[in-house]
Design a protein around this motif. Sequence first.
Motif: not given
Length: 272
Positions: A78-105
Amino acid sequence: MVWLMNHHHQNHNQLWSKARIWAGTSLLWLIFMWVTPKISHSPKHHLFADMRNFLGVPSTLNVVTNFPFLVVGVLGFVLCVKGEFFNISLRGEVWGWALFYAGITGVAFGSAYYHLKPCDDRVIWDTLPMMMAYSSLFSTCLIERVGEKIGLTFLFALILAAFLSTAHERLYNDLRLCMMFQLIPSIAIPAMAFVYRPKYTHSRYWFWATGVYLFSKFEAIADKKIYNSNHYFISGHSLEHLCSAMVPVLMSVMLIYRTKKCQRLGEIKERP
């Protein structure tokens, strides 16, 4: 003219980095498959030290210790997709981190489902989400350290490879490829974090997360010894779950507190 020369030099470096990474990954795969014998399923793989039943839940502690994965996975996604609390600067990073947390879930549900009735038919739901999570983490590290295009290429290639490895395990009763997915990130991620210049601060969290992950694997190997040493309170495998859940926790802390440290050449062009 200077810009064209710099652009050409940058593309050459990216291609060379990509070639080295693919060559290194392929070499590790070939060495692993050559030096190790086939590792087949065995009923012993599903016999854990602590399989006690509390309140009608089989292997209770091995099941409930997956709950932290659910909490940190959902919150991180949720925090990764919302982009307000995590310091992510590239769209590719959003994809990577979102899939990481989806995998953890997915690990939370898959591992709990497996431990309710450990068997060959259910183990795929325990291993596949974990392989997807750590493939995404490895690819995200590539995006940050090497380049967005290279990292995204590895992201989708490794997720596909995770499915193929799982299919190989089911068709040929060979666990080696699935085991390799758990081994390589623990070597490659700290290696990249050491060799390539960090774009963000707090890069030491990559090393801490790797150390925690390796320690969790030690706990899994010493499952019965840990269980006996603490007088049958909690097993090493249950502790492995709790320790492994600290990896996404450390990554989340890093994402919250890190700041941009430097800017790679051509990053402005890569940014969406």
